[in-house]
Structures are given as structure tokens and as C-alpha cells.
Motif scaffolding. Structure first.
Motif, PDB file in Angstrom:
ATOM      1  N   THR A  45      34.831  41.416  40.628  1.00 31.76           N
ATOM      2  CA  THR A  45      34.729  39.816  40.218  1.00 31.76           C
ATOM      3  C   THR A  45      34.147  39.117  39.678  1.00 31.76           C
ATOM      4  O   THR A  45      33.895  37.940  39.470  1.00 31.76           O
ATOM      5  CB  THR A  45      34.802  39.218  42.001  1.00 31.76           C
ATOM      6  N   TRP A  46      34.235  39.906  38.526  1.00 33.82           N
ATOM      7  CA  TRP A  46      33.136  39.187  37.474  1.00 33.82           C
ATOM      8  C   TRP A  46      33.882  39.044  36.321  1.00 33.82           C
ATOM      9  O   TRP A  46      34.210  39.975  35.980  1.00 33.82           O
ATOM     10  CB  TRP A  46      31.280  39.618  37.835  1.00 33.82           C
ATOM     11  N   PRO A  47      32.762  38.305  35.496  1.00 31.02           N
ATOM     12  CA  PRO A  47      33.232  38.678  33.633  1.00 31.02           C
ATOM     13  C   PRO A  47      32.929  39.905  33.186  1.00 31.02           C
ATOM     14  O   PRO A  47      31.653  40.157  33.635  1.00 31.02           O
ATOM     15  CB  PRO A  47      33.063  37.178  33.468  1.00 31.02           C
ATOM     16  N   THR A  48      33.273  40.061  32.316  1.00 33.98           N
ATOM     17  CA  THR A  48      32.834  41.451  31.157  1.00 33.98           C
ATOM     18  C   THR A  48      31.486  41.253  31.648  1.00 33.98           C
ATOM     19  O   THR A  48      30.269  42.157  31.124  1.00 33.98           O
ATOM     20  CB  THR A  48      33.495  42.051  30.074  1.00 33.98           C
ATOM     21  N   LYS A  49      31.073  40.230  30.781  1.00 32.19           N
ATOM     22  CA  LYS A  49      29.742  39.177  30.179  1.00 32.19           C
ATOM     23  C   LYS A  49      28.877  39.667  31.461  1.00 32.19           C
ATOM     24  O   LYS A  49      27.438  39.163  30.431  1.00 32.19           O
ATOM     25  CB  LYS A  49      30.077  38.630  29.095  1.00 32.19           C
ATOM     26  N   ASP A  50      29.250  39.591  32.467  1.00 31.83           N
ATOM     27  CA  ASP A  50      27.967  38.683  33.613  1.00 31.83           C
ATOM     28  C   ASP A  50      27.230  40.345  33.762  1.00 31.83           C
ATOM     29  O   ASP A  50      28.146  41.492  33.437  1.00 31.83           O
ATOM     30  CB  ASP A  50      28.735  38.297  34.710  1.00 31.83           C
ATOM     31  N   ILE A  51      25.848  40.349  34.344  1.00 32.12           N
ATOM     32  CA  ILE A  51      25.144  41.011  35.137  1.00 32.12           C
ATOM     33  C   ILE A  51      25.708  42.338  35.759  1.00 32.12           C
ATOM     34  O   ILE A  51      25.773  43.805  36.205  1.00 32.12           O
ATOM     35  CB  ILE A  51      23.551  40.741  34.695  1.00 32.12           C
ATOM     36  N   PHE A  52      26.534  41.197  36.496  1.00 34.47           N
ATOM     37  CA  PHE A  52      26.937  41.755  37.647  1.00 34.47           C
ATOM     38  C   PHE A  52      27.794  42.331  37.801  1.00 34.47           C
ATOM     39  O   PHE A  52      28.027  43.858  38.480  1.00 34.47           O
ATOM     40  CB  PHE A  52      27.516  40.406  38.929  1.00 34.47           C
ATOM     41  N   GLU A  54      27.675  44.752  35.222  1.00 31.84           N
ATOM     42  CA  GLU A  54      27.363  45.929  34.508  1.00 31.84           C
ATOM     43  C   GLU A  54      26.621  46.546  35.757  1.00 31.84           C
ATOM     44  O   GLU A  54      26.685  48.167  35.871  1.00 31.84           O
ATOM     45  CB  GLU A  54      25.642  45.668  33.701  1.00 31.84           C
ATOM     46  N   PHE A  55      26.131  45.234  36.294  1.00 35.41           N
ATOM     47  CA  PHE A  55      25.807  46.459  38.252  1.00 35.41           C
ATOM     48  C   PHE A  55      26.578  47.468  38.730  1.00 35.41           C
ATOM     49  O   PHE A  55      26.908  48.428  39.140  1.00 35.41           O
ATOM     50  CB  PHE A  55      25.277  45.584  39.474  1.00 35.41           C
ATOM     51  N   ALA A  56      28.661  46.674  38.692  1.00 30.69           N
ATOM     52  CA  ALA A  56      29.401  47.690  39.283  1.00 30.69           C
ATOM     53  C   ALA A  56      29.409  48.904  38.094  1.00 30.69           C
ATOM     54  O   ALA A  56      29.830  49.662  38.659  1.00 30.69           O
ATOM     55  CB  ALA A  56      30.731  46.574  39.058  1.00 30.69           C
ATOM     56  N   GLY A  57      29.105  48.068  37.002  1.00 29.99           N
ATOM     57  CA  GLY A  57      29.526  50.181  36.107  1.00 29.99           C
ATOM     58  C   GLY A  57      27.887  50.900  36.901  1.00 29.99           C
ATOM     59  O   GLY A  57      28.429  52.315  36.770  1.00 29.99           O
ATOM     60  N   ASP A  58      27.230  50.308  37.088  1.00 28.35           N
ATOM     61  CA  ASP A  58      25.689  50.860  37.150  1.00 28.35           C
ATOM     62  C   ASP A  58      26.484  52.186  38.547  1.00 28.35           C
ATOM     63  O   ASP A  58      26.081  53.535  38.626  1.00 28.35           O
ATOM     64  CB  ASP A  58      24.555  50.347  37.243  1.00 28.35           C
ATOM     65  N   GLY A  99      36.765  47.672  44.799  1.00 27.40           N
ATOM     66  CA  GLY A  99      36.085  46.570  44.168  1.00 27.40           C
ATOM     67  C   GLY A  99      34.637  46.596  44.463  1.00 27.40           C
ATOM     68  O   GLY A  99      34.539  46.830  44.832  1.00 27.40           O
ATOM     69  N   HIS A 100      34.531  45.908  43.406  1.00 29.62           N
ATOM     70  CA  HIS A 100      32.957  45.294  43.960  1.00 29.62           C
ATOM     71  C   HIS A 100      32.750  43.385  43.495  1.00 29.62           C
ATOM     72  O   HIS A 100      33.276  43.101  42.648  1.00 29.62           O
ATOM     73  CB  HIS A 100      32.340  45.697  42.301  1.00 29.62           C
ATOM     74  N   GLY A 101      32.140  43.236  44.434  1.00 29.61           N
ATOM     75  CA  GLY A 101      31.953  41.240  45.090  1.00 29.61           C
ATOM     76  C   GLY A 101      31.700  41.154  45.391  1.00 29.61           C
ATOM     77  O   GLY A 101      30.533  41.719  46.165  1.00 29.61           O
ATOM     78  N   VAL A 102      31.274  40.045  46.869  1.00 33.48           N
ATOM     79  CA  VAL A 102      30.052  39.535  47.799  1.00 33.48           C
ATOM     80  C   VAL A 102      31.666  38.925  48.972  1.00 33.48           C
ATOM     81  O   VAL A 102      32.369  38.711  48.669  1.00 33.48           O
ATOM     82  CB  VAL A 102      29.516  38.393  47.418  1.00 33.48           C
ATOM     83  N   SER A 103      31.345  39.330  50.223  1.00 38.03           N
ATOM     84  CA  SER A 103      32.181  39.143  51.750  1.00 38.03           C
ATOM     85  C   SER A 103      31.934  38.336  51.305  1.00 38.03           C
ATOM     86  O   SER A 103      33.716  37.514  52.013  1.00 38.03           O
ATOM     87  CB  SER A 103      31.651  39.795  52.369  1.00 38.03           C
ATOM     88  N   ALA A 104      30.863  36.508  50.557  1.00 34.48           N
ATOM     89  CA  ALA A 104      31.825  35.242  51.413  1.00 34.48           C
ATOM     90  C   ALA A 104      33.172  34.692  50.426  1.00 34.48           C
ATOM     91  O   ALA A 104      33.524  33.969  50.464  1.00 34.48           O
ATOM     92  CB  ALA A 104      30.092  34.570  50.145  1.00 34.48           C
ATOM     93  N   TYR A 105      33.482  35.746  48.993  1.00 37.54           N
ATOM     94  CA  TYR A 105      34.866  35.365  48.981  1.00 37.54           C
ATOM     95  C   TYR A 105      36.053  35.639  49.225  1.00 37.54           C
ATOM     96  O   TYR A 105      37.326  35.192  49.625  1.00 37.54           O
ATOM     97  CB  TYR A 105      34.643  36.166  47.245  1.00 37.54           C
TER      98      TYR A 105
END
Length: 371
Positions: A45-52, A54-58, A99-105
Motif C-alpha cells: 500500500t506504499w509508493p515505490t520510493k517509500d522505505i515501507f 522496501e520492507f515489503a520487498g524484504d 499485500g503489505h499494509g496496515v490494518s488501520a486502513y
């Protein structure tokens, strides 16, 4: 009397050689899984440049490496298939596999979702929150919400304890709770209820939409998450006051979602890989975050950003607002109350232990660094 060596017939000798070689090969060859190769579309749920992202990719790399490529996560950024706030629906429908996100969404579907993403500031941190998820009944309650209450075709794992989130970015420093009255402010989840209780006019926006809204004056202030994400999104270009410390989102972690039917169809070993990759990525994320966030906070100071601590009077007002929000929502929904009660029981015991067991970090830090 001489004893003559009797040769085994050629066919028998050949049989014994072949059998011996076959046995040696069986011992030397690893037990390789013959599971079918599967590639999953995994959108953050993050833009490509966001470190989040990157965490999804990790996380995905861990799955890919541990499965030997037999289960491959094809990582996509927000908007590649669906917008960020539509990710959960797309995974449940099978448009996305994960998908990778936060449940608050997903707070709009049931406010209890935010208890699993941005829980109340009870005196715990995100690592303690993940302890509750794994050992305090959190996953049982989460699965009840997803599978029984809402009947969603989803499987979720929680990973990556986030440091306490800053109050946010502003054109001018906030010094009292009165400064929130009428303030147009961006946040998500239960933090929206909290800031409304404090008098703010809350707007819920996805990460990539925040800075343009702040620049145009659509909002007066906003929080996203951390110095690395915030700087990459460009907050420092449109606001110069960065207020750290807050009780609006003090114990958040990421949510990894998967289509339940597809997850259930995986072999047991691949299900285990997903679970343990989530746990492994969780540790790596906090290690990386401490390195990157601290460096990027120092960088922001060199860009003319005024980094200030949120005044205690505002922090106390946030806690008072949490009292009202939790009382109201618990009265409206029995399941919401059930989750909050479980969290309070856990925090009362575990943080009591931490408080009596751990010495002051402030005392030790100031001794060595005279900060």
C-alpha cells in the motif's frame, strides 16, 4: 590344501555395485521438495520510493529465498493493480494474491481493525503489541474479526514493530491542546477518532496524497510515520516544524494479507515459510529502521527542519481523549470492547514487569552522552 578365491558371477557383481552407488546417492542427495512453483502478485500500500515498500520487498525476498523459488512473491507498489485503500478487497477477491499494509486502513469496515493496527496508547510499544498478538490471544481475536464477524476470504500475519510515530508536520509549532481546534489534520484509523475528540477536522489520505494536500493548504498538518518515509515523501519541502512523540499511534505494526483460499491450498512447508518469513522480516525491519530513521532525522535537521518534542500538556490531552474514544466505541460494539479489554489485561501485567525490571534509559544515556 590350497583355497581358491571364488569370483561372484558378473551379473551379481554389477548388481552389488549399482546397489551400493544407489545407496550412496540416496545418502548424499538432499531431500528436495517437489512442490509446484507458484508466483503470487503481492502489492504493498506504499509508493515505490517509500522505505515501507522496501520492507515489503524484504519480506518477499525471504519467502523467495527460503522456498528456493517454488513460492515467489512478485512485489508491486501501491496503484500497480489497485489503489492503496482497495488492497484488502483485491486480496479477498483474488485479484491480488497478497499485500503489505496496515490494518488501520480497513477501519471503515469495522473500527476494531484499527485495534490491530493502531491500538490505544496503554503504555506499551509495538514489540509488546506483537507479543500480545502471538501470546496474549491477539491472533484469536483478529481471526474472529476477519473470519467470523466479517467473513473475509483472508489470512493475515503481523510483522514489523514500528517505533512511536511523530505527531507530524506543521507550518507552526503546536503548543497546547487548543491548537487542535479546527486544525485540518491527516491521520488514519482510531487516531482519526482521537484527533476529532481533540477538535481537529480529520482527513484520511493515502501516503502519496499527503504532501500535495499539505502544499495546497487542503490540510494544515499531517502525520505519516517516520523520518525516512516522511523525508522521501517530501514533507520537509512544504513544512518545517516536525513534532516528535505522540500517543495517537504509539504501537503499530504491519499487516501481511493473503487470499485465504490460495493460502490454504499451499503445501504445509510453504505455509510455514510465509509465517516464519514474516517473523524474520519483523526483526530485520526494526534493526533497519533504527539505523535509517536516526540517520534521516539528522539529515532533516540539516535541511532546516525544526525538530521539537510534543509538549506534555498535549500528550496528556491525547490520553484524556483516548479515554473518551475507548468508552464510546466500547459501548457501541461488544467485540471492540472485548479486544480492548484483552489488550488492557495484557499491558497491565507485561508493562508492570517491564517498568520494575528495566532501569531508566534516559539516566544511562545522559550519563554517557550529556544530551
Amino acid at each position: 590344501m590350497t583355497t581358491e578365491k571364488v569370483e561372484a558371477p558378473a551379473s551379481r557383481r554389477n548388481f552389488l555395485k549399482v546397489t551400493a552407488l544407489a545407496g550412496a546417492g540416496a545418502i548424499a542427495m538432499p531431500n528436495v521438495s517437489r512442490a509446484q512453483t507458484v508466483t503470487w502478485k503481492f502489492q504493498s500500500t506504499w509508493p515505490t520510493k517509500d522505505i515501507f515498500h522496501e520492507f515489503a520487498g524484504d519480506f518477499a525476498k525471504r519467502v523467495n529465498d527460503m522456498s528456493g523459488g517454488r513460492l515467489k512473491m512478485d512485489v508491486l507498489a501501491a496503484g500497480a493493480v489497485v489503489p492503496a485503500f482497495q488492497m484488502q478487497d483485491a486480496v479477498a477477491a483474488g485479484i491480488l494474491d497478497g499485500g503489505h499494509g496496515v490494518s488501520a486502513y480497513w477501519y471503515g469496515k469495522h473500527k476494531a481493525f484499527s485495534l490491530f493496527g493502531t491500538p490505544p496508547a496503554l503504555g506499551w510499544d509495538a514489540t509488546n503489541f506483537l507479543s500480545w498478538m502471538n501470546y496474549g490471544g491477539g491472533y484469536d481475536l483478529y481471526n474472529e474479526l476477519v473470519g467470523q464477524t466479517l467473513k473475509l476470504n483472508l489470512v493475515g500475519f503481523f510483522s514489523g514493530p514500528m517505533p512511536c510515530q511523530p505527531l507530524g508536520w506543521f507550518k507552526k509549532e503546536l503548543k497546547s491542546p487548543d491548537d487542535f481546534k479546527g486544525l485540518k489534520y491527516r491521520t488514519v484509523g482510531l487516531a482519526a477518532d482521537l484527533m476529532k475528540e481533540m477538535g481537529a477536522a480529520v482527513t484520511i489520505l493515502a501516503g502519496g496524497e499527503i504532501v500535495p494536500a499539505l502544499e495546497r493548504g487542503v490540510i494544515d498538518g499531517a502525520e505519516f510515520n517516520n523520518p525516512s518515509s516522511d523525508s522521501i515523501l517530501g514533507f520537509q519541502d512544504v513544512a518545517k516544524v516536525y513534532m516528535l512523540q505522540s500517543y495517537h499511534q504509539a504501537a503499530e505494526s504491519f499487516e501481511l494479507l493473503f487470499n485465504k483460499a490460495k493460502f490454504d491450498a499451499l503445501p504445509a512447508e510453504q505455509k510455514a515459510i510465509v509465517k516464519y518469513a514474516a517473523e524474520s522480516a519483523s526483526s530485520d525491519m526494526i534493526w533497519k529502521a533504527l539505523d535509517r530513521y536516526s540517520k534521516d532525522l539528522d539529515m532533516l535537521r540539516t535541511k532546516g527542519v525544526n525538530v521539537v518534542a510534543t509538549p506534555e500538556v498535549i500528550l496528556k490531552a491525547q490520553l484524556a481523549a483516548w479515554d473518551k474514544v475507548l468508552e464510546k466505541l466500547s459501548a457501541e460494539n461488544a467485540f471492540f470492547k472485548k479486544v480492548v479489554d484483552s489488550q488492557k489485561d495484557w499491558v497491565k501485567r507485561t508493562v508492570a514487569y517491564q517498568r520494575i525490571n528495566e532501569p531508566s534509559r534516559e539516566l544511562a544515556y545522559t550519563h554517557f552522552f550529556k544530551a
